[in-house]
Each structure stands twice: as structure tokens, then as C-alpha cells.
Design an enzyme around this catalytic site. Sequence first.
Site, mmCIF file in Angstrom:
data_model
loop_
_atom_site.group_PDB
_atom_site.id
_atom_site.type_symbol
_atom_site.label_atom_id
_atom_site.label_comp_id
_atom_site.label_asym_id
_atom_site.label_seq_id
_atom_site.Cartn_x
_atom_site.Cartn_y
_atom_site.Cartn_z
ATOM 1 N N GLY A 15 0.831 -1.213 0.000
ATOM 2 C CA GLY A 15 0.000 0.000 0.000
ATOM 3 C C GLY A 15 0.855 1.248 0.000
ATOM 4 N N ARG A 79 -0.285 -6.733 -5.071
ATOM 5 C CA ARG A 79 -0.540 -8.060 -5.652
ATOM 6 C C ARG A 79 0.606 -8.481 -6.573
ATOM 7 N NH1 ARG A 79 -5.414 -5.710 -5.597
ATOM 8 N NH2 ARG A 79 -5.025 -4.770 -7.628
ATOM 9 N N ASP A 120 6.238 -5.469 5.609
ATOM 10 C CA ASP A 120 6.637 -6.845 5.828
ATOM 11 C C ASP A 120 6.676 -7.692 4.547
ATOM 12 O OD1 ASP A 120 7.145 -8.271 8.271
ATOM 13 O OD2 ASP A 120 5.557 -9.619 7.563
ATOM 14 N N THR A 142 5.033 1.950 6.438
ATOM 15 C CA THR A 142 3.624 1.641 6.700
ATOM 16 C C THR A 142 3.035 2.704 7.613
ATOM 17 O OG1 THR A 142 2.061 0.172 7.802
ATOM 18 C CG2 THR A 142 4.322 -0.002 8.537
ATOM 19 N N ASP A 144 0.793 1.961 9.572
ATOM 20 C CA ASP A 144 0.345 1.210 10.759
ATOM 21 C C ASP A 144 1.360 1.238 11.903
ATOM 22 O OD1 ASP A 144 -1.732 0.522 9.069
ATOM 23 O OD2 ASP A 144 -0.880 -1.428 8.539
ATOM 24 N N ASP A 146 3.713 -0.800 12.649
ATOM 25 C CA ASP A 146 3.695 -2.088 13.340
ATOM 26 C C ASP A 146 4.913 -2.957 13.011
ATOM 27 O OD1 ASP A 146 3.106 -2.612 10.713
ATOM 28 O OD2 ASP A 146 1.373 -3.882 11.106
ATOM 29 N N ARG A 188 -4.556 -2.072 10.533
ATOM 30 C CA ARG A 188 -4.525 -3.529 10.336
ATOM 31 C C ARG A 188 -4.665 -4.232 11.688
ATOM 32 N NH1 ARG A 188 -3.132 -5.944 5.363
ATOM 33 N NH2 ARG A 188 -2.240 -4.017 4.600
HETATM 34 O O1 F6P Z 1 -1.134 -1.373 5.902
HETATM 35 C C1 F6P Z 1 -1.642 -0.128 5.573
HETATM 36 C C2 F6P Z 1 -3.137 -0.179 5.429
HETATM 37 O O2 F6P Z 1 -3.614 1.109 5.143
HETATM 38 C C3 F6P Z 1 -3.878 -0.761 6.631
HETATM 39 O O3 F6P Z 1 -3.985 0.163 7.686
HETATM 40 C C4 F6P Z 1 -5.171 -1.164 6.003
HETATM 41 O O4 F6P Z 1 -5.773 -2.220 6.711
HETATM 42 C C5 F6P Z 1 -4.748 -1.626 4.640
HETATM 43 O O5 F6P Z 1 -3.490 -1.032 4.367
HETATM 44 C C6 F6P Z 1 -5.717 -1.277 3.541
HETATM 45 O O6 F6P Z 1 -5.258 -1.865 2.369
HETATM 46 P P1 F6P Z 1 -5.868 -1.568 0.936
HETATM 47 O O7 F6P Z 1 -5.284 -0.279 0.453
HETATM 48 O O8 F6P Z 1 -5.454 -2.725 0.122
HETATM 49 O O9 F6P Z 1 -7.365 -1.433 1.096
#
Ligand code: F6P
Length: 361
Positions: A15, A79, A120, A142, A144, A146, A188
Amino acid sequence: MAQTIQTIAIANGGGDCPGLNAVIRGAVRAAILGHGWRVIGINDGFDGLIWTERTMPLTVESIAGILPRGGTILGTTNRGNPFHYNVIEDGQKVTHDYSLRVLENARKLGIDAVISIGGDGTQTIARDLGRMGLPVVGVPKTIDNDLSATEVTFGFDTALHVATDAIDRLHTTAESHGRVMVIEVMGRDAGWIALHSGIAGGADVILLPEIPFTIETVCEKLRERAATGKKFSLVVVAEGVKLPARDPSGAEFSERRSSQVSISIGDAIRALLKQEVRVTVLGHIQRGGSPSPFDRILATRFGVEAVELIARGEFGRMVCLHAGEIESVTLDEAVGETRLVDPKGSMVRTARAVGITFGDR
Ligand code: F6P
């Protein structure tokens, strides 16, 4: 002795995250101005090393003006694992292992080393390509926050500002109408954005994946507030919370996508309190837009240090922040361990000390 470097490549996967462009800019400028190297941008994760037309030259001129820009000029995907690459062939999903092709294309493009920016998943791919012989260094990314290998990731601070601003805005309208506002933030499986924005925004309740909660305990807190004349309340929910098995009526909580968990929580609070409840799911607003000054600086430091790791021939490592200094860890140490909120940690204790409830007993 470190190998001679002439050309490096930069890839970002997973992301997007505010500050990615600042890393790219920092690395490009350090590589060109400091070392005289050539820099190639890999588009859409590692896709540009599978299809080489998806690469672009990065020069000091071509990256001008990207420091404050959100997103990534390279594009990204979550992906695009070259080891398990899914494509549709004759209407069927087929999985290819393109890893050897990645190494071969890197060689054809004259790439001596790759900077891999990602979380990760991306760093696991980088580590595995490294084991096959591709010289790689990593930069953690990220919102997050984390990743256990670094004290903080860029993007988190920006997401925190967005979430806190949203809580502030919901606060005023909640107060006007005497409503309960439920606000769902990203993160997440980790509750960092919820915990920090909840404290910064003066939330009454914070619900985290790390702390099991019940709706009854949440509502007790809201009733206590109402009894002291506070007709409104703010409930911050991390998207990764685990719903209790049953709602207060005894019915099973309906299965919902995690991005809608706050809707179930809002429904349950409404049913129990008989009060007006509104739910806001902040979503990708937290990932978009201009990075904060903190994130721009951290991202720039990471980008520059990634170049210096390459210059020193320290491959298979990822830059990180430790006690305010930029250091590095091996990609092996960097992946695999998620940094979660410690329910007994000082941040949770601080929140409890100012009266915030986590919905537990
Ligand atoms: O890991 C970053 C994040 O924004 C998370 O907080 C969230 O759950 C996820 O990615 C959303 O992913 P996507 O952009 O695939 O919807």
C-alpha cells in the site's frame, strides 16, 4: 571490498504511504549528487523487473517537486509478488514464479543494487531476491507503525494527524447534537493509530485489537459520562478489533468486513443506550495527501541511509530508527514480527490515567 556501483534501482511495494516520494527523492539525490550513480525507478512494486518497459530513469530534475507529494511517483501494488505472480491465462488464474526473470532483467538493465521500500511483505520478497543474489537494501514503510525492527515508520505521523483532525471535527458536532460518535481508523492488526489519535483527540473510549472489550463496558462508560451532564461521547475504534462473540442482546455479531466493524459496534451501542449514534469510517483518507514534516524528514533520512548502505556494500539490510538515530538491521530481523500495542504499556496506562476506557474490565 564493496563492489563498484554505477546504477541502482528503487522499487516500492504494498500500500502507498505519505513519505514514499520523500524517500525516493532522498535516495535519488544522495545517489546522484553524492556518488554520481545512475538511478532507475521500478514501477508498480517489482513489476518493472518482470516487464522492463515498466521502468523509468530518475534524475535530480525528474524528481523535482515530489517531496511534499503524497502517494508514489512509481505507482505501487500489493498483488505483485514475483515468487507467486497471479495472471489470468485463457480465463484461468495461473501462478508464475518470476524470480529468476527479475534477476535476469536486473542484470540486463545494469542494476547493481536495489532499494526496496515497503512493509513486511515487500521486505520478505526483497530478502528472498537477495538470497538468490540480487543486492538489495530495505526501507520500512507503513502508516500502521507495526514493524518491530524500527521505532517508527514514516507515514504514521501523517495518518495520526489526519485521524486526530477528524476526531476534533467529530467532537464539535457530537457536542452540538449530544451524540455518540464512533470513528474507525486504520492500523490492520495493530492499534497504534487508534491509541495515539484517541489520546491526542481526547477520546472517551478506545477499542484496540490488543485489548478484548465488551459493549456493556463501553456503554457503562458512556452512561457515566451522561450522568455527569456529558451528553456526547467519542469512541475510537481500530479497524482490526475483534468483536465480542455476542452483542448485548445475546445475538451473534454478524460477520462483517473488518472495515465495517465500527458499524456493528455503533449498532450495538445504539441498541443498548437508546441514544443517537453516528459512525465514521476514515479509511484511505489516512493514507492520502501530503506527508507531515516529521514524515518528510524521516523518509529523507531513510532514503539517504539506504544509499549509504549500498555504498558500504551492506546488502540484505534494512534501515531503521533506533533512539533517534538511523541504523540498520538484517532483512531477516526486519520481517515477520508485528509490533503490537502492549496492553500494560505506558501509553495505555497514560490513557487510562486520564479516564479513557478500553472496554475491558
Ligand atoms: O497497511 C496499511 C493499510 O492502510 C492498513 O492500515 C489497512 O488495513 C490496509 O493497508 C488497507 O489496504 P488496501 O489499500 O489494500 O485497502
